[in-house]
Design a protein around this motif. Structure first.
Motif, PDB file in Angstrom:
ATOM      1  N   ILE A 206      -3.435   6.999  -6.051  1.00 10.46           N
ATOM      2  CA  ILE A 206      -4.843   6.591  -5.892  1.00 10.46           C
ATOM      3  C   ILE A 206      -5.483   6.400  -7.273  1.00 10.46           C
ATOM      4  CG2 ILE A 206      -7.117   7.322  -5.043  1.00 10.46           C
ATOM      5  CD1 ILE A 206      -5.591   8.872  -2.806  1.00 10.46           C
ATOM      6  N   ALA A 207      -5.166   7.312  -8.207  1.00 14.02           N
ATOM      7  CA  ALA A 207      -5.759   7.227  -9.554  1.00 14.02           C
ATOM      8  C   ALA A 207      -5.304   5.954 -10.273  1.00 14.02           C
ATOM      9  CB  ALA A 207      -5.376   8.464 -10.362  1.00 14.02           C
ATOM     10  N   VAL A 208      -4.038   5.596 -10.108  1.00 13.30           N
ATOM     11  CA  VAL A 208      -3.518   4.382 -10.768  1.00 13.30           C
ATOM     12  C   VAL A 208      -4.252   3.154 -10.228  1.00 13.30           C
ATOM     13  CG1 VAL A 208      -1.493   2.878 -11.000  1.00 13.30           C
ATOM     14  CG2 VAL A 208      -1.229   5.352 -11.266  1.00 13.30           C
ATOM     15  N   VAL A 209      -4.383   3.076  -8.923  1.00  9.68           N
ATOM     16  CA  VAL A 209      -5.031   1.897  -8.334  1.00  9.68           C
ATOM     17  C   VAL A 209      -6.536   1.885  -8.672  1.00  9.68           C
ATOM     18  CG1 VAL A 209      -5.318   0.517  -6.241  1.00  9.68           C
ATOM     19  CG2 VAL A 209      -3.300   1.937  -6.490  1.00  9.68           C
ATOM     20  N   ALA A 210      -7.139   3.064  -8.708  1.00 12.00           N
ATOM     21  CA  ALA A 210      -8.573   3.133  -9.056  1.00 12.00           C
ATOM     22  C   ALA A 210      -8.768   2.608 -10.483  1.00 12.00           C
ATOM     23  CB  ALA A 210      -9.075   4.570  -8.926  1.00 12.00           C
ATOM     24  N   SER A 211      -7.862   2.992 -11.383  1.00  9.52           N
ATOM     25  CA  SER A 211      -7.978   2.565 -12.773  1.00  9.52           C
ATOM     26  C   SER A 211      -7.814   1.039 -12.873  1.00  9.52           C
ATOM     27  CB  SER A 211      -6.929   3.326 -13.579  1.00  9.52           C
ATOM     28  OG  SER A 211      -6.609   2.670 -14.745  1.00  9.52           O
ATOM     29  N   ARG A 212      -6.890   0.508 -12.098  1.00  8.34           N
ATOM     30  CA  ARG A 212      -6.633  -0.956 -12.077  1.00  8.34           C
ATOM     31  C   ARG A 212      -7.902  -1.713 -11.673  1.00  8.34           C
ATOM     32  NH1 ARG A 212      -5.936  -5.688 -11.754  1.00  8.34           N
ATOM     33  NH2 ARG A 212      -4.154  -6.893 -10.995  1.00  8.34           N
ATOM     34  N   HIS A 213      -8.699  -1.090 -10.799  1.00 10.73           N
ATOM     35  CA  HIS A 213      -9.910  -1.751 -10.291  1.00 10.73           C
ATOM     36  C   HIS A 213     -11.189  -1.200 -10.921  1.00 10.73           C
ATOM     37  CE1 HIS A 213      -7.685  -4.123  -7.422  1.00 10.73           C
ATOM     38  NE2 HIS A 213      -6.964  -3.043  -7.162  1.00 10.73           N
ATOM     39  N   ARG A 214     -11.025  -0.411 -11.994  1.00 13.27           N
ATOM     40  CA  ARG A 214     -12.162   0.191 -12.728  1.00 13.27           C
ATOM     41  C   ARG A 214     -13.118   0.959 -11.801  1.00 13.27           C
ATOM     42  NH1 ARG A 214     -11.216  -1.947 -17.558  1.00 13.27           N
ATOM     43  NH2 ARG A 214     -10.439  -4.081 -17.624  1.00 13.27           N
ATOM     44  N   ILE A 215     -12.522   1.710 -10.913  1.00 14.88           N
ATOM     45  CA  ILE A 215     -13.320   2.549 -10.002  1.00 14.88           C
ATOM     46  C   ILE A 215     -13.311   3.967 -10.562  1.00 14.88           C
ATOM     47  CG2 ILE A 215     -13.391   3.537  -7.650  1.00 14.88           C
ATOM     48  CD1 ILE A 215     -11.990   0.869  -6.756  1.00 14.88           C
ATOM     49  N   PRO A 216     -14.474   4.600 -10.776  1.00 14.96           N
ATOM     50  CA  PRO A 216     -14.493   5.964 -11.330  1.00 14.96           C
ATOM     51  C   PRO A 216     -13.691   6.933 -10.466  1.00 14.96           C
ATOM     52  CG  PRO A 216     -16.703   5.029 -11.293  1.00 14.96           C
ATOM     53  CD  PRO A 216     -15.820   4.066 -10.548  1.00 14.96           C
ATOM     54  N   PHE A 217     -12.883   7.753 -11.143  1.00  9.73           N
ATOM     55  CA  PHE A 217     -12.008   8.712 -10.460  1.00  9.73           C
ATOM     56  C   PHE A 217     -12.401  10.114 -10.933  1.00  9.73           C
ATOM     57  CE2 PHE A 217      -8.309  11.375 -10.038  1.00  9.73           C
ATOM     58  CZ  PHE A 217      -7.714  10.966  -8.850  1.00  9.73           C
ATOM     59  N   TYR A 218     -13.050  10.877 -10.041  1.00 10.76           N
ATOM     60  CA  TYR A 218     -13.531  12.216 -10.404  1.00 10.76           C
ATOM     61  C   TYR A 218     -12.675  13.301  -9.763  1.00 10.76           C
ATOM     62  CZ  TYR A 218     -17.775   9.747 -11.803  1.00 10.76           C
ATOM     63  OH  TYR A 218     -18.666   8.902 -12.410  1.00 10.76           O
ATOM     64  N   VAL A 219     -12.514  14.394 -10.520  1.00 16.63           N
ATOM     65  CA  VAL A 219     -11.835  15.579  -9.996  1.00 16.63           C
ATOM     66  C   VAL A 219     -12.875  16.695  -9.966  1.00 16.63           C
ATOM     67  CG1 VAL A 219     -10.006  17.265 -10.415  1.00 16.63           C
ATOM     68  CG2 VAL A 219      -9.620  14.848 -10.974  1.00 16.63           C
ATOM     69  N   ALA A 220     -13.031  17.341  -8.812  1.00 10.40           N
ATOM     70  CA  ALA A 220     -13.998  18.442  -8.688  1.00 10.40           C
ATOM     71  C   ALA A 220     -13.218  19.733  -8.477  1.00 10.40           C
ATOM     72  CB  ALA A 220     -14.929  18.181  -7.504  1.00 10.40           C
ATOM     73  N   ALA A 221     -13.414  20.685  -9.383  1.00  6.75           N
ATOM     74  CA  ALA A 221     -12.645  21.941  -9.272  1.00  6.75           C
ATOM     75  C   ALA A 221     -13.329  23.053 -10.061  1.00  6.75           C
ATOM     76  CB  ALA A 221     -11.234  21.741  -9.814  1.00  6.75           C
ATOM     77  N   PRO A 222     -13.171  24.291  -9.604  1.00  2.00           N
ATOM     78  CA  PRO A 222     -13.737  25.410 -10.372  1.00  2.00           C
ATOM     79  C   PRO A 222     -12.914  25.667 -11.637  1.00  2.00           C
ATOM     80  CG  PRO A 222     -12.499  26.220  -8.475  1.00  2.00           C
ATOM     81  CD  PRO A 222     -12.499  24.725  -8.369  1.00  2.00           C
ATOM     82  N   THR A 223     -13.495  26.359 -12.607  1.00  2.00           N
ATOM     83  CA  THR A 223     -12.727  26.642 -13.836  1.00  2.00           C
ATOM     84  C   THR A 223     -11.546  27.586 -13.542  1.00  2.00           C
ATOM     85  OG1 THR A 223     -14.367  28.317 -14.394  1.00  2.00           O
ATOM     86  CG2 THR A 223     -14.559  26.200 -15.522  1.00  2.00           C
ATOM     87  N   SER A 224     -11.578  28.266 -12.388  1.00  4.60           N
ATOM     88  CA  SER A 224     -10.424  29.115 -12.029  1.00  4.60           C
ATOM     89  C   SER A 224      -9.188  28.266 -11.711  1.00  4.60           C
ATOM     90  CB  SER A 224     -10.764  30.003 -10.826  1.00  4.60           C
ATOM     91  OG  SER A 224     -11.226  29.214  -9.756  1.00  4.60           O
ATOM     92  N   THR A 225      -9.363  26.962 -11.561  1.00  2.00           N
ATOM     93  CA  THR A 225      -8.220  26.055 -11.324  1.00  2.00           C
ATOM     94  C   THR A 225      -7.631  25.578 -12.655  1.00  2.00           C
ATOM     95  OG1 THR A 225      -9.223  25.386  -9.228  1.00  2.00           O
ATOM     96  CG2 THR A 225      -7.591  23.891 -10.111  1.00  2.00           C
ATOM     97  N   ILE A 226      -8.330  25.878 -13.759  1.00  2.00           N
ATOM     98  CA  ILE A 226      -7.837  25.420 -15.068  1.00  2.00           C
ATOM     99  C   ILE A 226      -6.859  26.443 -15.625  1.00  2.00           C
ATOM    100  CG2 ILE A 226      -8.504  24.766 -17.424  1.00  2.00           C
ATOM    101  CD1 ILE A 226     -11.128  23.647 -16.210  1.00  2.00           C
ATOM    102  N   ASP A 227      -5.655  25.963 -15.915  1.00  2.00           N
ATOM    103  CA  ASP A 227      -4.576  26.818 -16.408  1.00  2.00           C
ATOM    104  C   ASP A 227      -4.303  26.416 -17.860  1.00  2.00           C
ATOM    105  OD1 ASP A 227      -2.210  28.056 -17.031  1.00  2.00           O
ATOM    106  OD2 ASP A 227      -1.024  27.075 -15.468  1.00  2.00           O
ATOM    107  N   LEU A 228      -4.760  27.256 -18.786  1.00  2.00           N
ATOM    108  CA  LEU A 228      -4.614  26.906 -20.205  1.00  2.00           C
ATOM    109  C   LEU A 228      -3.234  27.284 -20.745  1.00  2.00           C
ATOM    110  CD1 LEU A 228      -8.159  27.950 -21.492  1.00  2.00           C
ATOM    111  CD2 LEU A 228      -7.331  25.641 -21.030  1.00  2.00           C
ATOM    112  N   ARG A 229      -2.432  27.966 -19.912  1.00  2.00           N
ATOM    113  CA  ARG A 229      -1.149  28.477 -20.401  1.00  2.00           C
ATOM    114  C   ARG A 229       0.023  27.526 -20.176  1.00  2.00           C
ATOM    115  NH1 ARG A 229      -1.543  34.598 -18.217  1.00  2.00           N
ATOM    116  NH2 ARG A 229      -3.037  33.630 -16.852  1.00  2.00           N
TER     117      ARG A 229
END
Ligand code: MRU
Length: 345
Positions: free
Chosen positions: A253-276
């Protein structure tokens, strides 16, 4: 209209068995931590934040059931319970994040067994309550990116049914809708487990938010026809490099959205961010091949025993992502540079 996906009620865990939706709204109540672990494995409870909350409640249940007053046997019992939950599903980091919070509490605790039991229940409740508050903040920040009249495509279910309540991607949609923006949602069915068709559609219709269902393969056509204005998805793990691990099909979906210049947002809490973890170190869950051979375990749609691939998640690189919406604000491009800075603020 609040959806109670999972709750702690009088020393028991109660959850909505999402495997039975949309046919049956059926709740399970149990005081057995093993039953909660099985519910995560079978996907009765699913979605990154929801499985984190479920595992925390599961450890609290195990703690309550312990008989004895020896603190070191209690501690080693709890460590085994935590390891049991860590084996339930490998990809969503929220599970490990919630278990790490309880583990730190157990390791640093000095005192009697009974007090530690209370502290573990309190911490699990905190994880649960925080999740709902955090989702509302994600909704608040995300709705500012939504315009009146938008047609928003979402994949899988990142709603109340994937969290303790309100949802991440669907939290943004809810918040925009209740602020008066006239939006429409396009939900992908999300083969093979059909979280979009079964859960996202159920959740949005229950709330009166306009939704249309499509099959996964229709995304490119709709985008090429100008029928989608934005994409919002959730995430199971976001790496410091900005790579987003989410339900299989997200990358396409992200590849096709980029091809058509459609904004692609990800919504997630910072607890989903894995810095390791680095991108090659993330375990992508490979699920039962019968999920692909059969529709919902019932109807065989192919030749029995055909070889099947069934990776449950994929990886979207940062260059395809317009922004990541968290409870602390929005991470914009270049995400690979801005995400580490944002996390060290
Ligand atoms: O396999 P699932 O149903 O647990 O996968 C869920 C997803 O991929 C969601 O998009 C993700 O967990 C975000 S939920 C807020």
């Amino acid at each position: 209209m609040e959806i109670k996906t999972i709750e702690w009620i009088n020393g028991k865990v109660r959850w909505l068995n999402t495997l039975l939706l949309p046919y049956e709204e059926s709740y399970v109540e149990s005081s057995s931590y093993e039953r909660v672990a099985e519910a995560i494995e079978r996907m009765e409870i699913r979605g990154a934040p929801a499985i984190g909350v479920a595992a925390a409640f599961g450890v609290a249940l195990a703690a309550s059931s312990f008989e004895g007053s020896d603190i070191s046997s209690f501690r080693s019992f709890l460590m085994k319970v935590i390891e049991r939950f860590e084996r339930t599903r490998p990809t969503a980091v929220n599970l490990f994040w919630a278990l790490d919070r309880l583990r730190s509490l157990i390791v640093s605790y000095v005192g009697e067994v009974d007090r530690l039991k209370e502290l573990l229940i309190e911490e699990a409740m905190k994880i649960y309550k925080e999740d709902i508050e955090v989702n509302k903040l994600i909704g608040y920040y995300g709705s500012q990116l939504i315009d009146d009249g938008d047609v928003i495509l979402t994949h899988c279910n990142a709603g109340a049914l994937a969290t303790a309540g309100y949802g991440t991607a669907l939290g943004v949609i809810r918040s925009a809708w209740y602020s008066g923006k006239r939006i429409k949602v396009v939900a992908t069915e999300t083969r093979p487990v059909l979280q979009g068709a079964r859960l996202t559609v159920w959740e949005l219709i229950k709330e009166g938010i306009p939704v249309v269902l499509i099959t996964d393969s229709m995304v490119g056509y709709l985008m090429s026809k100008g029928m989608i204005s934005k994409v919002i998805v959730g995430a199971d793990r976001i790496l410091s490099t900005g790579h987003v691990i989410n339900k299989i099909g997200t990358y396409t979906i992200a590849v096709v959205a980029s091809r058509h210049r459609i904004p692609f947002y990800v919504a997630a809490p910072t607890s989903t961010i894995d810095l390791r973890k680095k991108v090659d170190e993330v375990v992508i869950e490979e699920r039962d091949p019968n999920e692909v051979r059969y529709v919902l375990g019932k109807l065989l749609i192919t030749v029995p025993n055909v070889d099947v691939l069934n990776p449950s998640f994929d990886i979207t690189p940062p260059e395809l992502i317009t922004a990541i919406i968290t409870e602390k604000g929005v991470i914009t491009k270049p995400i690979e540079d801005n995400l580490p800075k944002f996390m060290s603020r």
